[in-house]
Design a protein around this motif. Sequence first.
Motif, PDB file in Angstrom:
ATOM      1  N   ASP A 202      20.795 -11.928 -54.642  1.00  0.00           N
ATOM      2  CA  ASP A 202      20.793 -11.057 -53.455  1.00  0.00           C
ATOM      3  C   ASP A 202      20.121 -11.739 -52.270  1.00  0.00           C
ATOM      4  N   MET A 203      18.990 -12.401 -52.512  1.00  0.00           N
ATOM      5  CA  MET A 203      18.254 -13.029 -51.409  1.00  0.00           C
ATOM      6  C   MET A 203      18.990 -14.249 -50.866  1.00  0.00           C
ATOM      7  N   CYS A 207      20.409 -14.730 -47.083  1.00  0.00           N
ATOM      8  CA  CYS A 207      20.102 -15.922 -46.287  1.00  0.00           C
ATOM      9  C   CYS A 207      21.368 -16.525 -45.689  1.00  0.00           C
ATOM     10  N   ALA A 208      22.409 -16.640 -46.505  1.00  0.00           N
ATOM     11  CA  ALA A 208      23.662 -17.233 -46.039  1.00  0.00           C
ATOM     12  C   ALA A 208      24.288 -16.406 -44.917  1.00  0.00           C
ATOM     13  N   ASP A 211      22.599 -17.201 -41.687  1.00  0.00           N
ATOM     14  CA  ASP A 211      22.544 -18.634 -41.371  1.00  0.00           C
ATOM     15  C   ASP A 211      21.137 -19.198 -41.542  1.00  0.00           C
ATOM     16  N   ARG A 212      20.517 -18.858 -42.660  1.00  0.00           N
ATOM     17  CA  ARG A 212      19.214 -19.411 -43.022  1.00  0.00           C
ATOM     18  C   ARG A 212      19.407 -20.271 -44.271  1.00  0.00           C
ATOM     19  N   TYR A 213      18.719 -21.411 -44.322  1.00  0.00           N
ATOM     20  CA  TYR A 213      19.073 -22.404 -45.334  1.00  0.00           C
ATOM     21  C   TYR A 213      17.922 -22.870 -46.217  1.00  0.00           C
ATOM     22  N   ASP A 214      16.675 -22.539 -45.887  1.00  0.00           N
ATOM     23  CA  ASP A 214      15.536 -23.100 -46.603  1.00  0.00           C
ATOM     24  C   ASP A 214      14.916 -22.062 -47.524  1.00  0.00           C
ATOM     25  N   ILE A 221       8.272 -17.365 -47.538  1.00  0.00           N
ATOM     26  CA  ILE A 221       7.416 -17.017 -46.406  1.00  0.00           C
ATOM     27  C   ILE A 221       7.912 -15.742 -45.729  1.00  0.00           C
ATOM     28  N   ARG A 222       9.211 -15.606 -45.601  1.00  0.00           N
ATOM     29  CA  ARG A 222       9.777 -14.459 -44.882  1.00  0.00           C
ATOM     30  C   ARG A 222       9.545 -13.152 -45.627  1.00  0.00           C
TER      31      ARG A 222
END
Length: 372
Positions: A202-203, A207-208, A211-214, A221-222
């Motif tokens: 799910d996470m 992210c995808a 457009d988050r990749y790390d 952290i988020r």
Amino acid sequence: MRAIGIILAGGNNRKMRELSQKRAIGAMPVAGSYRSIDFALSNMTNSHIQRVGVLTQYNARSLNAHLSSSKWWDFGRKQGGLFLFTPAVTAENSSWYRGTADAIYQNLSFLKNSHEPYVVITSGDCVYKMDYNKVLEYHISKKADVTVVCKDMPANVNVERFGTIKMNEESRIEEFEEKPIEARSNTISCGIYVIRRRLLIDMIERCAMEDRYDFVKDILIRYKNQKRIFGYKIKDYWKNIATVEDYFDANMDFLKPEIRNYFFKQYPDIYSKVDDLPPAKYNVGAKVENSLISSGCIVNGTVEDSVIFKKSFIGNNCYIKNSIILNDVYIGDNTHIENCIVESRDTIRANSFYRGEDEIKIVIEKNDRYII
């Protein structure tokens, strides 16, 4: 074990200088006969994780060749296996891995097609021994969403190049900084995580979409205030191969009897791909002190406080001190090498002199023995 394993081994590390120009960090030789990824793979099989995916990308030829057979780590089973994932052009995607979270997303079918409830995520560039079962038991007892393996570092270690964390009394992570400018804690993340498989899917999908990749920045952290993220502290040996100095120190640590005994004489074992080589040969005049000499080597000169990898030749009247000689190196007569790392398949001409002064010197000679 009720978990599958994911080993992240695709990154490029420029701090390794010339050593990473021809191989992935996960393929870096360690302790004479091993590669750095062998430690993560051995921990997986020793923890009875039967299904492991290795995500490779940068300079992966040597690493892929090392992982060509799963039998060395006992993953060749009906109910499991060792799976190698490299970036591939598909109808949905044509990008290289843009980060650790994106690497997992591009191979999300591996997670979706599995049935184990938990996932152990680790990197392929660390030297350590660990029973992941103990981390999983801790994870379940804390009712955690994510468990991060962490370690207190000595005061003289530069922790700013790691992810630093702060925990409360019940070991829940309250602060997580990735490579801070000024660290406020000496507790670092070891890059080892336990997470529920469905939650990870799910996470990663969220992210995808954004457009988050790390994985660290965009998940750990988020979500640190929204999810129950706990730290699991270890006290045993752990070393990250992130710089030339780290790599040099990790190999030199194996010259200490207590480190060798911990890794190679105490259960469980560390496994690697085995080459069919004869034992090292010491000719008349050879002198070796406090050194590791690997199979297939021929020694004629003097070797002190050094690690000599497989199939290397040390000529007459040579003096090798406080150095690492990688695989298949020919060192001509009357050569002096000190405080150096000699790249694999090098041919060092006779009467050469190399010494690292302010930092470890990496020796790369033009190779006359090989056309390719």
